[in-house]
Scaffold this motif. Sequence first.
Motif, PDB file in Angstrom:
ATOM      1  N   GLU A  62       0.809  -1.218   0.000  1.00 26.07           N
ATOM      2  CA  GLU A  62       0.000   0.000   0.000  1.00 26.07           C
ATOM      3  C   GLU A  62       0.850   1.279   0.000  1.00 26.07           C
ATOM      4  O   GLU A  62       1.489   1.617   0.993  1.00 26.07           O
ATOM      5  CB  GLU A  62      -0.926  -0.020   1.234  1.00 26.07           C
ATOM      6  CG  GLU A  62      -2.045   0.951   1.155  1.00 26.07           C
ATOM      7  CD  GLU A  62      -3.425   0.289   1.242  1.00 26.07           C
ATOM      8  OE1 GLU A  62      -3.526  -0.894   1.612  1.00 26.07           O
ATOM      9  OE2 GLU A  62      -4.402   0.973   0.924  1.00 26.07           O
ATOM     10  N   GLY A  74      -9.975  -4.981  -0.149  1.00 25.01           N
ATOM     11  CA  GLY A  74     -10.745  -6.067  -0.743  1.00 25.01           C
ATOM     12  C   GLY A  74      -9.752  -7.175  -1.059  1.00 25.01           C
ATOM     13  O   GLY A  74      -8.790  -6.935  -1.791  1.00 25.01           O
ATOM     14  N   SER A  75      -9.955  -8.345  -0.460  1.00 21.93           N
ATOM     15  CA  SER A  75      -8.925  -9.388  -0.539  1.00 21.93           C
ATOM     16  C   SER A  75      -9.499 -10.762  -0.828  1.00 21.93           C
ATOM     17  O   SER A  75     -10.648 -11.058  -0.479  1.00 21.93           O
ATOM     18  CB  SER A  75      -8.186  -9.490   0.805  1.00 21.93           C
ATOM     19  OG  SER A  75      -7.791  -8.232   1.258  1.00 21.93           O
ATOM     20  N   GLU A  79     -16.129  -2.341   0.092  1.00 22.79           N
ATOM     21  CA  GLU A  79     -14.973  -2.214   0.983  1.00 22.79           C
ATOM     22  C   GLU A  79     -13.859  -1.424   0.274  1.00 22.79           C
ATOM     23  O   GLU A  79     -13.176  -0.591   0.880  1.00 22.79           O
ATOM     24  CB  GLU A  79     -14.491  -3.630   1.311  1.00 22.79           C
ATOM     25  CG  GLU A  79     -13.687  -3.720   2.565  1.00 22.79           C
ATOM     26  CD  GLU A  79     -13.256  -5.167   2.842  1.00 22.79           C
ATOM     27  OE1 GLU A  79     -14.081  -6.096   2.681  1.00 22.79           O
ATOM     28  OE2 GLU A  79     -12.091  -5.349   3.208  1.00 22.79           O
ATOM     29  N   ALA A 107      -8.575   2.098   4.208  1.00 24.62           N
ATOM     30  CA  ALA A 107      -7.921   0.786   4.048  1.00 24.62           C
ATOM     31  C   ALA A 107      -7.417   0.294   5.397  1.00 24.62           C
ATOM     32  O   ALA A 107      -7.183  -0.903   5.588  1.00 24.62           O
ATOM     33  CB  ALA A 107      -6.763   0.884   3.065  1.00 24.62           C
ATOM     34  N   TYR A 165       2.059   0.104  13.265  1.00 26.60           N
ATOM     35  CA  TYR A 165       1.259  -0.682  12.312  1.00 26.60           C
ATOM     36  C   TYR A 165       0.237   0.225  11.611  1.00 26.60           C
ATOM     37  O   TYR A 165      -0.436   1.042  12.245  1.00 26.60           O
ATOM     38  CB  TYR A 165       0.533  -1.829  13.047  1.00 26.60           C
ATOM     39  CG  TYR A 165      -0.613  -2.393  12.237  1.00 26.60           C
ATOM     40  CD1 TYR A 165      -0.372  -3.157  11.106  1.00 26.60           C
ATOM     41  CD2 TYR A 165      -1.942  -2.123  12.582  1.00 26.60           C
ATOM     42  CE1 TYR A 165      -1.426  -3.640  10.330  1.00 26.60           C
ATOM     43  CE2 TYR A 165      -2.996  -2.599  11.827  1.00 26.60           C
ATOM     44  CZ  TYR A 165      -2.730  -3.358  10.698  1.00 26.60           C
ATOM     45  OH  TYR A 165      -3.772  -3.824   9.936  1.00 26.60           O
ATOM     46  N   ARG A 221       1.276  -5.458   6.893  1.00 22.90           N
ATOM     47  CA  ARG A 221       2.068  -6.706   6.696  1.00 22.90           C
ATOM     48  C   ARG A 221       3.421  -6.520   7.391  1.00 22.90           C
ATOM     49  O   ARG A 221       4.486  -6.606   6.763  1.00 22.90           O
ATOM     50  CB  ARG A 221       2.257  -7.053   5.214  1.00 22.90           C
ATOM     51  CG  ARG A 221       1.047  -6.859   4.327  1.00 22.90           C
ATOM     52  CD  ARG A 221      -0.080  -7.841   4.609  1.00 22.90           C
ATOM     53  NE  ARG A 221      -1.374  -7.227   4.356  1.00 22.90           N
ATOM     54  CZ  ARG A 221      -1.972  -7.110   3.170  1.00 22.90           C
ATOM     55  NH1 ARG A 221      -1.409  -7.627   2.108  1.00 22.90           N
ATOM     56  NH2 ARG A 221      -3.150  -6.536   3.059  1.00 22.90           N
ATOM     57  N   GLY A 252      -4.852  -6.720   9.719  1.00 21.70           N
ATOM     58  CA  GLY A 252      -6.215  -6.233   9.906  1.00 21.70           C
ATOM     59  C   GLY A 252      -7.084  -6.578   8.716  1.00 21.70           C
ATOM     60  O   GLY A 252      -6.584  -6.971   7.654  1.00 21.70           O
ATOM     61  N   GLY A 308     -10.907  -5.321   6.653  1.00 17.15           N
ATOM     62  CA  GLY A 308     -11.991  -4.346   6.530  1.00 17.15           C
ATOM     63  C   GLY A 308     -13.339  -5.012   6.767  1.00 17.15           C
ATOM     64  O   GLY A 308     -13.644  -6.050   6.182  1.00 17.15           O
ATOM     65  N   GLU A 363      -8.920 -14.232   7.009  1.00 17.30           N
ATOM     66  CA  GLU A 363      -8.168 -13.255   6.200  1.00 17.30           C
ATOM     67  C   GLU A 363      -6.958 -12.706   6.971  1.00 17.30           C
ATOM     68  O   GLU A 363      -5.866 -12.594   6.414  1.00 17.30           O
ATOM     69  CB  GLU A 363      -9.098 -12.112   5.785  1.00 17.30           C
ATOM     70  CG  GLU A 363      -8.427 -11.142   4.837  1.00 17.30           C
ATOM     71  CD  GLU A 363      -9.392 -10.069   4.339  1.00 17.30           C
ATOM     72  OE1 GLU A 363     -10.520 -10.405   3.931  1.00 17.30           O
ATOM     73  OE2 GLU A 363      -9.003  -8.890   4.363  1.00 17.30           O
ATOM     74  N   LYS A 412      -2.965 -12.931   6.140  1.00 14.96           N
ATOM     75  CA  LYS A 412      -2.088 -11.756   6.067  1.00 14.96           C
ATOM     76  C   LYS A 412      -0.903 -11.889   7.033  1.00 14.96           C
ATOM     77  O   LYS A 412       0.197 -11.412   6.743  1.00 14.96           O
ATOM     78  CB  LYS A 412      -2.886 -10.491   6.371  1.00 14.96           C
ATOM     79  CG  LYS A 412      -3.828 -10.096   5.227  1.00 14.96           C
ATOM     80  CD  LYS A 412      -4.743  -8.973   5.653  1.00 14.96           C
ATOM     81  CE  LYS A 412      -5.576  -8.452   4.491  1.00 14.96           C
ATOM     82  NZ  LYS A 412      -6.643  -7.545   4.937  1.00 14.96           N
TER      83      LYS A 412
HETATM   84  C1  LIG Z   1      -5.253  -3.634   7.018  1.00 14.63           C
HETATM   85  C2  LIG Z   1      -4.640  -4.502   6.233  1.00 14.63           C
HETATM   86  O1  LIG Z   1      -4.931  -4.616   4.901  1.00 14.63           O
HETATM   87  C3  LIG Z   1      -5.663  -3.610   4.229  1.00 14.63           C
HETATM   88  C4  LIG Z   1      -5.097  -3.522   2.888  1.00 14.63           C
HETATM   89  C5  LIG Z   1      -5.544  -4.315   1.852  1.00 14.63           C
HETATM   90  C6  LIG Z   1      -6.715  -5.084   2.018  1.00 14.63           C
HETATM   91  C7  LIG Z   1      -7.460  -4.972   3.123  1.00 14.63           C
HETATM   92  C8  LIG Z   1      -8.709  -5.766   3.279  1.00 14.63           C
HETATM   93  O2  LIG Z   1      -9.125  -6.420   2.313  1.00 14.63           O
HETATM   94  O3  LIG Z   1      -9.292  -5.782   4.362  1.00 14.63           O
HETATM   95  C9  LIG Z   1      -7.142  -4.006   4.208  1.00 14.63           C
HETATM   96  O4  LIG Z   1      -7.928  -2.870   4.002  1.00 14.63           O
HETATM   97  C10 LIG Z   1      -3.592  -5.403   6.724  1.00 14.63           C
HETATM   98  O5  LIG Z   1      -3.021  -6.154   5.919  1.00 14.63           O
HETATM   99  O6  LIG Z   1      -3.290  -5.372   7.926  1.00 14.63           O
END
Ligand SMILES: C=C(O[C@H]1C=CC=C(C(=O)O)[C@@H]1O)C(=O)O
Length: 471
Positions: A280, A297-298, A324, A385, A409, A429, A443, A445, A458, A462
């Motif tokens: 990011e 969004g993951s 998200e 994010a 963090y 990360r 974390g 979202g 998730e 991570k």
């Molecule tokens: C807050 C984190 O990821 C963020 C960045 C990409 C995708 C994210 C998600 O899908 O939740 C988070 O917003 C983390 O990796 O600790």
Amino acid sequence: MSVTPCYARRLADPDHLHHFLQDCHKKCQQRHQSFIISVTQPLSLVEPLAILQQLNFREERSFYWETQQPKSAIAAWGICQEKNITGTNRFQQTQDFIDNCKDKIIELKHSQLSEAGLKFLTNFSFFSTSSYQGHFPSVTIFIPRWQVSRADNTCFLTYNFLLSHNSNIATIESKLSNKIEEIEKVGNSIITFPFSLSSPFQKSELQDSSQFKSAVKLALKDIERQELTKIVLAHHLDVVSPVSFSPYLSLHYLRQRYPHCYIFSVSNGEGTTFLGATPERLFSLRKQHLISDAIAGSAPRGKTEKIDHQFAQNLLASEKERREHQAVSCYIIKQLEALGLTPQRSRRQLLKLSNIQHLWTLIESQVPNNINPIEILAKLHPTPAVAGVTTEVACEKIGQYETFDRALYAAPIGWLDTQGNAEFMVGIRSAMINKNQARLYAGAGIVAGSNPDKELAEIQLKLQTMLKALQ
Ligand SMILES: C=C(O[C@H]1C=CC=C(C(=O)O)[C@@H]1O)C(=O)O
């Protein structure tokens, strides 16, 4: 007959440097003040991470930063000027420090490349009041003593020091020349790390995963009551190893495994290091052109191409993941517009990392030179994010629901130069390490429709980024 001192042979243009230093010295005498002198010299091709590993033997304050696209790295150690900031008006205090230093900086550099030359290096904590046992204050900003920068196949050494009327120019020249020699000796002996990094961890469990799920459930109720529309809740994992962790080995591992990420570390000079591999970019600003990444969004990566493609299609099609993600891109656009800018966004695309894939939108804008990088930073941090919508409510709830201090963090880490260029990424990360103890962070979202079990899965995914890098 003039005799050239032997150290001068290693300097790029010793006569020019000598005259420059003499002129600066005269200025000190005339004005009865000290100046921050920054001298940048070309180096042969070296490996900045190897230099940091081998030359920062006193474990002074240090900073490491690497991207592979474009290929560039900064390794810096020691302090020329620094400020540790606490309190609420931290962005203003940071700007004041920069302005104050800038009035005293005189630079000599042999390159127009933005990678070369003096950089203010800085890291923030997520909240303006951080209580991570004083390891890192709310903001650390410093001009390093030594900085090795690499851009593609060009390397530079920058030496920053305070020059006063009683400084000795010959000593400065020989220090610089000796450092060039030291660095070039290490230079090409790229670190060959042993690849069983350390013994297995003694303790490696996700504490209180039920507490995390309860927090997600509470947040979902808040969302239902329309107190907020998104919140990013984080969790931590504490691990203890039988031997001390080695940040350099971890960084080396991370850069090989995460070529699309920023690889970073900051050490406070007292044994604590914060490091990671983040996708990011909060923003980069080069020659008044700003680029910001909305990444949120993951989905996991699939074990086969077919499964991976399926995960990707589901991610792109998911209405919940899109909401998200949009929370982030809309926020960045809105905040940049509030600064009077006219940002443009790319279409939504996928960012595939080795263990996870994300939705990604690129946002770009021209920036007039009356807007400085710290203003942009203050406007953008924290994006949804890592916080939520609205920012204020999300931050308040994060304080209520998370049982640990976020410290660095999810906060900005980056650099600024004297020409208005800057680059900041978001410290996700990541892990905080001290000797044989590490705290890993991740974390996720939460929006309407989130499922606590899936969010827990998730963050476990991570956490793997740093868990594997430390093992
Ligand atoms: C807050 C984190 O990821 C963020 C960045 C990409 C995708 C994210 C998600 O899908 O939740 C988070 O917003 C983390 O990796 O600790």
